[in-house]
Design an enzyme around this catalytic site. Structure first.
Site, PDB file in Angstrom:
ATOM      1  N   ASN A  10       0.873  -1.182   0.000  1.00  0.00           N
ATOM      2  CA  ASN A  10       0.000   0.000   0.000  1.00  0.00           C
ATOM      3  C   ASN A  10       0.905   1.225   0.000  1.00  0.00           C
ATOM      4  O   ASN A  10       1.477   1.577   1.032  1.00  0.00           O
ATOM      5  CB  ASN A  10      -0.903  -0.030   1.251  1.00  0.00           C
ATOM      6  N   LYS A  12       0.102   4.252  -0.363  1.00  0.00           N
ATOM      7  CA  LYS A  12      -0.523   5.452   0.206  1.00  0.00           C
ATOM      8  C   LYS A  12      -0.234   6.676  -0.681  1.00  0.00           C
ATOM      9  O   LYS A  12      -0.303   6.565  -1.896  1.00  0.00           O
ATOM     10  CB  LYS A  12      -0.081   5.639   1.657  1.00  0.00           C
ATOM     11  N   HIS A  95     -10.020   1.349   3.939  1.00  0.00           N
ATOM     12  CA  HIS A  95      -8.793   1.479   4.734  1.00  0.00           C
ATOM     13  C   HIS A  95      -9.073   2.416   5.917  1.00  0.00           C
ATOM     14  O   HIS A  95      -9.835   3.382   5.793  1.00  0.00           O
ATOM     15  CB  HIS A  95      -7.657   2.040   3.874  1.00  0.00           C
ATOM     16  N   GLU A  97      -7.514   4.768   7.145  1.00  0.00           N
ATOM     17  CA  GLU A  97      -7.268   6.195   6.882  1.00  0.00           C
ATOM     18  C   GLU A  97      -8.456   6.820   6.149  1.00  0.00           C
ATOM     19  O   GLU A  97      -8.750   8.004   6.338  1.00  0.00           O
ATOM     20  CB  GLU A  97      -5.930   6.354   6.125  1.00  0.00           C
ATOM     21  N   GLU A 167      -6.649  -4.903   9.994  1.00  0.00           N
ATOM     22  CA  GLU A 167      -5.603  -3.938  10.336  1.00  0.00           C
ATOM     23  C   GLU A 167      -5.992  -3.187  11.597  1.00  0.00           C
ATOM     24  O   GLU A 167      -6.756  -2.199  11.523  1.00  0.00           O
ATOM     25  CB  GLU A 167      -5.429  -2.929   9.199  1.00  0.00           C
ATOM     26  N   GLY A 173       1.401   1.987  10.944  1.00  0.00           N
ATOM     27  CA  GLY A 173       2.393   3.050  10.871  1.00  0.00           C
ATOM     28  C   GLY A 173       2.981   3.444  12.217  1.00  0.00           C
ATOM     29  O   GLY A 173       3.650   4.463  12.330  1.00  0.00           O
ATOM     30  N   SER A 209       2.191  -2.417  10.662  1.00  0.00           N
ATOM     31  CA  SER A 209       3.610  -2.505  11.006  1.00  0.00           C
ATOM     32  C   SER A 209       4.232  -3.867  10.692  1.00  0.00           C
ATOM     33  O   SER A 209       5.064  -4.374  11.439  1.00  0.00           O
ATOM     34  CB  SER A 209       3.823  -2.138  12.479  1.00  0.00           C
TER      35      SER A 209
HETATM   36  P1  PGA Z   1       2.007   0.048   7.893  1.00  0.00           P
HETATM   37  O1  PGA Z   1       0.632   0.341   7.082  1.00  0.00           O
HETATM   38  O2  PGA Z   1       2.558  -1.242   7.325  1.00  0.00           O
HETATM   39  O3  PGA Z   1       2.875   1.237   7.591  1.00  0.00           O
HETATM   40  O4  PGA Z   1       1.654  -0.087   9.310  1.00  0.00           O
HETATM   41  C1  PGA Z   1      -0.270  -0.686   6.817  1.00  0.00           C
HETATM   42  C2  PGA Z   1      -1.483  -0.137   6.115  1.00  0.00           C
HETATM   43  O5  PGA Z   1      -1.901   0.981   6.416  1.00  0.00           O
HETATM   44  O6  PGA Z   1      -2.077  -0.802   5.231  1.00  0.00           O
END
Ligand code: PGA
Length: 252
Positions: A10, A12, A95, A97, A167, A173, A209
């Site tokens: 991803n 982003k 997602h 976000e 998730e 993150g 993560s």
């Molecule tokens: P991350 O993000 O691996 O940076 O924790 C995962 C995601 O948001 O899909």
């Protein structure tokens, strides 16, 4: 192995054209060395036509969000025909976000999911609890509510058309990965819900993560069918390492 392990990058809101092309090219170099691990890339929408120029069947790519109408007055949105026209095969939906920063509701996400699937675009539907919800013991009910949004679709879409990504919001993150017990419990719950909805084989990925240091223990958990990776997908060395380590762990 009965079904593949999905390793989904991803990206982003990262990269300019040359960076996206170079990283995609690096992924193509190592993808499919091991048939058990499938690499997909969820790219920013403006990168889809760029990836089309260098497209390889080894690394399908797609969008990070998609609208349910074919076209119309929806400023800032992209449609399934647009994604497909650029060679995209899937989209993320829901997602955290999108849910949290852009206030996308279950109702909207249900329309996005159904619209995409009905128009022939695969989706990765993301679910997961916030830290507050986990600490107040609501994780399982949150997952049930989020799963309910797509439960009527689950029985009709197989073979990688519909995937779920678990998730936990507090692990995205932050460098704070969920424990293997926490992951196993959530995945078992989602698999049970999927079986009740008529699809016991529904792939359930973990995200939050995921790094080269923890991919092996995550990949070998029962009920974990892949990983959705943000930070560690932004660099070819770390993503190659995830690929190699998950392939090695699965082949053991
Ligand atoms: P991350 O993000 O691996 O940076 O924790 C995962 C995601 O948001 O899909």
């Amino acid at each position: 192995m009965s079904q593949p392990f999905y390793l989904i990058a991803n990206w982003k809101m990262h990269f300019l054209e040359s960076e996206a092309k170079a990283l995609y090219g690096a992924f193509v170099e190592f993808a499919e060395m091991d048939a058990a691990v499938k690499v997909w890339v969820a790219a920013p929408a403006v990168h889809l036509p760029i990836l089309q120029q260098v497209r390889s069947g080894k690394v399908p790519y797609g969008a990070q969000n998609v609208h349910f109408e074919l076209s119309g007055a929806y400023t800032g949105e992209i449609s399934v025909p647009m994604v497909r026209d650029c060679g995209g095969t899937f989209s993320l939906v829901g997602h955290s976000e999108r849910r949290i920063l852009f206030h996308e509701s279950e109702e909207l996400l249900g329309k996005r999911a159904e619209g995409a699937l009905r128009q022939g675009l695969n989706i990765v539907y993301c679910v997961g609890e916030t830290l507050d919800q986990r600490e107040s013991h609501q994780t399982m009910s949150v997952l049930e509510n989020q799963f309910a949004t797509i439960s009527e679709l689950v029985g009709s879409y197989n073979n990688g058309e519909l995937l779920i990504a678990y998730e936990p919001v507090w692990a995205i993150g932050t460098g704070r990965v969920a424990s293997t017990d926490e992951i196993a419990e959530a995945h078992l719950h989602l698999k049970t819900l999927a079986a009740q909805a008529g699809n016991p084989m529904l792939p359930v990925l973990y995200g939050g993560s995921v790094k080269p240091q923890n991919i092996e223990e995550i990949a070998t958990l029962d009920d974990v069918d892949g990983a959705l990776v943000g930070g560690a997908s932004l660099d070819s060395d770390s993503f190659r390492s995830l690929y190699q380590k998950s392939a090695a762990a699965l082949n053991r």
